[in-house]
Design a protein around this motif. Structure first.
Motif, PDB file in Angstrom:
ATOM      1  N   TYR A 133       0.802  -1.229   0.000  1.00 31.08           N
ATOM      2  CA  TYR A 133       0.000   0.000   0.000  1.00 31.08           C
ATOM      3  C   TYR A 133       0.835   1.279   0.000  1.00 31.08           C
ATOM      4  N   PRO A 134       1.890   1.390   0.834  1.00 34.18           N
ATOM      5  CA  PRO A 134       2.641   2.653   0.851  1.00 34.18           C
ATOM      6  C   PRO A 134       3.267   3.025  -0.504  1.00 34.18           C
ATOM      7  N   ALA A 135       3.537   2.033  -1.345  1.00 31.02           N
ATOM      8  CA  ALA A 135       4.167   2.307  -2.641  1.00 31.02           C
ATOM      9  C   ALA A 135       3.159   2.711  -3.715  1.00 31.02           C
ATOM     10  N   TYR A 136       1.863   2.500  -3.455  1.00 31.85           N
ATOM     11  CA  TYR A 136       0.848   2.771  -4.476  1.00 31.85           C
ATOM     12  C   TYR A 136       0.447   4.244  -4.499  1.00 31.85           C
ATOM     13  N   ARG A 137       0.074   4.684  -5.686  1.00 32.50           N
ATOM     14  CA  ARG A 137      -0.523   6.022  -5.806  1.00 32.50           C
ATOM     15  C   ARG A 137      -1.872   5.991  -5.105  1.00 32.50           C
ATOM     16  N   TRP A 138      -2.402   7.153  -4.799  1.00 31.93           N
ATOM     17  CA  TRP A 138      -3.647   7.259  -4.038  1.00 31.93           C
ATOM     18  C   TRP A 138      -4.769   6.454  -4.697  1.00 31.93           C
ATOM     19  N   PHE A 139      -4.990   6.650  -5.986  1.00 31.04           N
ATOM     20  CA  PHE A 139      -6.082   5.962  -6.676  1.00 31.04           C
ATOM     21  C   PHE A 139      -5.905   4.446  -6.627  1.00 31.04           C
ATOM     22  N   ILE A 144      -7.436  -0.909  -4.692  1.00 33.85           N
ATOM     23  CA  ILE A 144      -6.999  -2.188  -4.133  1.00 33.85           C
ATOM     24  C   ILE A 144      -7.621  -2.402  -2.754  1.00 33.85           C
ATOM     25  N   GLN A 145      -7.752  -1.335  -1.972  1.00 36.42           N
ATOM     26  CA  GLN A 145      -8.417  -1.475  -0.672  1.00 36.42           C
ATOM     27  C   GLN A 145      -9.879  -1.887  -0.862  1.00 36.42           C
ATOM     28  N   GLY A 152     -11.964  -9.858   1.627  1.00 34.04           N
ATOM     29  CA  GLY A 152     -11.551 -10.197   2.984  1.00 34.04           C
ATOM     30  C   GLY A 152     -10.054 -10.075   3.222  1.00 34.04           C
ATOM     31  N   GLY A 153      -9.396  -9.216   2.462  1.00 31.89           N
ATOM     32  CA  GLY A 153      -7.953  -9.024   2.616  1.00 31.89           C
ATOM     33  C   GLY A 153      -7.647  -7.813   3.475  1.00 31.89           C
ATOM     34  N   PRO A 154      -6.374  -7.542   3.687  1.00 29.94           N
ATOM     35  CA  PRO A 154      -5.974  -6.409   4.524  1.00 29.94           C
ATOM     36  C   PRO A 154      -6.257  -5.067   3.841  1.00 29.94           C
ATOM     37  N   THR A 155      -6.717  -4.115   4.622  1.00 29.90           N
ATOM     38  CA  THR A 155      -7.027  -2.787   4.080  1.00 29.90           C
ATOM     39  C   THR A 155      -6.246  -1.670   4.766  1.00 29.90           C
ATOM     40  N   ASP A 156      -5.484  -1.994   5.793  1.00 26.49           N
ATOM     41  CA  ASP A 156      -4.675  -0.978   6.484  1.00 26.49           C
ATOM     42  C   ASP A 156      -3.687  -0.387   5.487  1.00 26.49           C
ATOM     43  N   PRO A 157      -3.697   0.947   5.283  1.00 24.30           N
ATOM     44  CA  PRO A 157      -2.838   1.563   4.262  1.00 24.30           C
ATOM     45  C   PRO A 157      -1.336   1.453   4.529  1.00 24.30           C
TER      46      PRO A 157
END
Length: 184
Positions: A133-139, A144-145, A152-157
């Protein structure tokens, strides 16, 4: 005259680099079996298809539910030059992180891709990628979140998770080596 060394031509489409890491590991492990491997990045333009290779592998990442467009275009060309029984495909997606989602039957993205293209490859598999997540652009992070919320996967940014099963990648290399050294 020495017998021809079996060879796998590997073509890949990667978005965040994980697919490249996977094909590098495949190529290295193929070498341990005495099978040569060449690697071509589809993002640098349409390559010449190595029709002399024993197996032609296409490894493609998923973005927003679809394999990358470079891989889709390449597969269309590939099918006109190489018979299905000499083609192998690997789908790199986060759905494959779950048990039972590494096959065409168990992985919706791979299953749908094969169904849409009517491809019947010698080998089809799904390998889990990496979530960063930290490497992804905002969109990208938001999309992905949303997908992870549904699945049912992780959503913590702040989540960074390596889901690739490297032992499974090496088993795929073993299977590719067996295909490359077996004459139809």
């Amino acid at each position: 005259m020495a017998p021809k060394r079996p060879r796998v031509a590997i073509y890949f489409a990667s978005h965040d680099g994980q697919t490249r890491k996977i094909v590098d590991r495949l190529a290295g492990h193929l070498g341990e079996h005495g099978v040569g491997a060449t690697i071509a990045d589809l993002s640098v333009g349409p390559p010449t298809i190595d029709t002399d290779a024993d197996i032609v592998l296409l490894a493609a990442a998923i973005r927003y539910g679809f394999h990358l467009s470079a891989a889709r275009r390449f597969l269309g060309r590939l099918r006109t030059e190489v018979p299905d029984q000499r083609i192998a495909v690997i789908s790199v997606n986060l759905t494959a992180r779950k048990p039972g989602r590494q096959t065409a039957e168990g992985n919706v993205y791979l299953r749908n891709w094969l169904k849409r293209t009517k491809l019947r490859p010698a080998l089809a598999a799904a390998i889990a990628g990496r979530l960063d997540y930290p490497a992804y652009r905002w969109f990208d992070r938001m999309m992905i979140q949303a997908i992870m919320t549904i699945s049912g996967g992780p959503t913590d940014p702040s989540t960074v998770a390596e889901y690739t099963d490297w032992a499974a990648v090496e088993r795929l290399a073993d299977a590719l080596a067996a295909l490359a050294t077996t004459k139809p």
